[in-house]
Design an enzyme around this catalytic site. Structure first.
Site, PDB file in Angstrom:
ATOM      1  N   GLU A 144       0.815  -1.224   0.000  1.00  0.00           N
ATOM      2  CA  GLU A 144       0.000   0.000   0.000  1.00  0.00           C
ATOM      3  C   GLU A 144       0.847   1.273   0.000  1.00  0.00           C
ATOM      4  OE1 GLU A 144      -2.796  -0.347   3.245  1.00  0.00           O
ATOM      5  OE2 GLU A 144      -3.951  -1.893   2.215  1.00  0.00           O
ATOM      6  N   GLU A 278      -4.642  -8.797  -0.007  1.00  0.00           N
ATOM      7  CA  GLU A 278      -5.514  -8.626   1.147  1.00  0.00           C
ATOM      8  C   GLU A 278      -6.954  -8.532   0.673  1.00  0.00           C
ATOM      9  OE1 GLU A 278      -4.491  -5.362   3.708  1.00  0.00           O
ATOM     10  OE2 GLU A 278      -2.339  -5.837   3.700  1.00  0.00           O
TER      11      GLU A 278
END
Length: 351
Positions: A144, A278
């Site tokens: 991220e 994820e």
């Protein structure tokens, strides 16, 4: 790689207050210490891969990774390999800009030089350390990567995604491209089996929306062993938002179908596999609806040849209408699944 599971909030946990140091950081976010039995429980449930997020910046001495820390990473990696799991390790919570402090990497021009040096330094050491490991060990360059402490740019910048006119986001996306390229080249140059090891790269904030933009570039790889990493707490209103939606609707199905179809047409069909590093649906005391969601999610991931990796932060209990980050699936103290029906739905839906 099949269906995967995340050892979340564990080796990625970091305490920059200094209260927890060295190996203590593993339990600093409330997780029990990981044991071989933890990994055995995951494998026994039917998962075929495990993502082990790792933060490094708390474990550096003059730029060198502390020997006891990387040995601890190795210990857990080895347990997973003994269970014949594919294993993903990465650079996780090493991008911050808190209170004017900088460490790790940060995707803006002001920190570009230090960021490239940091990413190169970590992957030089990690790739060399694991150079003899076979192809079941996979490297994910970053987690991220994003601008922080600025809500306009951090998670969803409409000016960039919809209008292409946000200079800060454009700058950050370009630097993420460069960091991915730096990591890949560093890993390939580290010798041993790294020359053909699978490397997974994220877009800005690991969001599919940013991956769909032409400005995102998957780095060229002579080994042709490169994949996209993306995160899908999708649709946000059902899977992430608190309170958000409790029921899984036809509109939510349409949203998911769009993302899976677009990931497939833009990446999978162009020889770039997709790793959903994820995913999850926060617990809203809506078990039946979350099972409907996960069945639909896994069926579509499987149909499109994608490997989904469940995010697990061991946070399950709901209090009132607070559904924030309730992504607990494995009770790590008891080594029992909070909801066996949910885990069974994943295994039954993956083809």
């Amino acid at each position: 790689m099949g269906a995967g599971w995340n050892l979340g909030n564990t080796l990625d946990a970091c305490d920059d207050s200094g209260a927890h140091k060295g190996l203590e950081t593993e339990t600093s976010w409330g997780m029990p210490k990981t044991t071989k039995q933890t990994i055995d429980t995951v494998a026994a449930a039917g998962f075929k891969s495990i993502r082990i997020p790792v933060s490094w910046h708390n474990h550096l001495t003059n730029g060198k990774i502390d020997a006891d820390w990387i040995a601890r990473v190795k210990e857990i990696v080895d347990w997973a390999l003994e269970d014949n799991l594919y294993v993903v390790i990465n650079i996780h919570h090493d991008t911050w800009n808190a209170s004017g402090n900088f460490w790790g990497y940060y995707p803006d021009n002001a920190h570009k030089k230090e960021s490239i040096e940091y990413v190169k330094n970590i992957w030089q050491q990690v790739a060399k350390y694991f150079s003899s490991y076979d192809q079941r060990l996979i490297f994910e360059t970053l987690n991220e990567p994003r601008l922080r402490n600025n809500t306009k740019h951090e998670w969803w910048c409409g000016d960039y995604l919809q209008k292409n006119n946000c200079s800060k986001c454009s700058e950050a996306v370009q630097i993420v491209n460069e960091l991915n390229k730096t990591a890949l080249e560093t890993i390939r140059a580290a010798g041993g089996k790294n020359s053909s090891r699978l490397v997974i790269v994220p877009s800005y904030v690991a969001s599919p929306d940013y991956a769909f933009k032409d400005s995102f570039k998957v780095p060229s790889d002579a080994a042709k062993m490169i994949a996209l990493s993306t995160h899908m707490y999708t649709p946000n209103a059902f899977a992430m938002a608190s309170p958000g939606d409790k029921a899984f609707s036809e509109t939510h199905k349409s949203d998911l179908t769009y993302y899976f179809n677009t990931l497939n047409s833009k990446f999978v069909e162009n020889d770039v596999p997709v790793f959903i590093g994820e995913y999850g649906a926060t617990n809203k005391d809506n078990k039946a609806e979350r099972i409907k969601w996960v069945k639909f999610f896994i069926e579509n991931a499987s149909k499109n040849g994608m490997s989904p990796c469940l995010w697990d932060n061991n946070n399950y209990a709901v209090s009132g209408n607070d559904y924030e980050e309730k992504f607990g699936y494995l009770n790590r103290k008891m080594l029992e699944w909070y909801d066996n029906d949910f885990i069974d739905a994943i295994m039954a839906s993956f083809k």
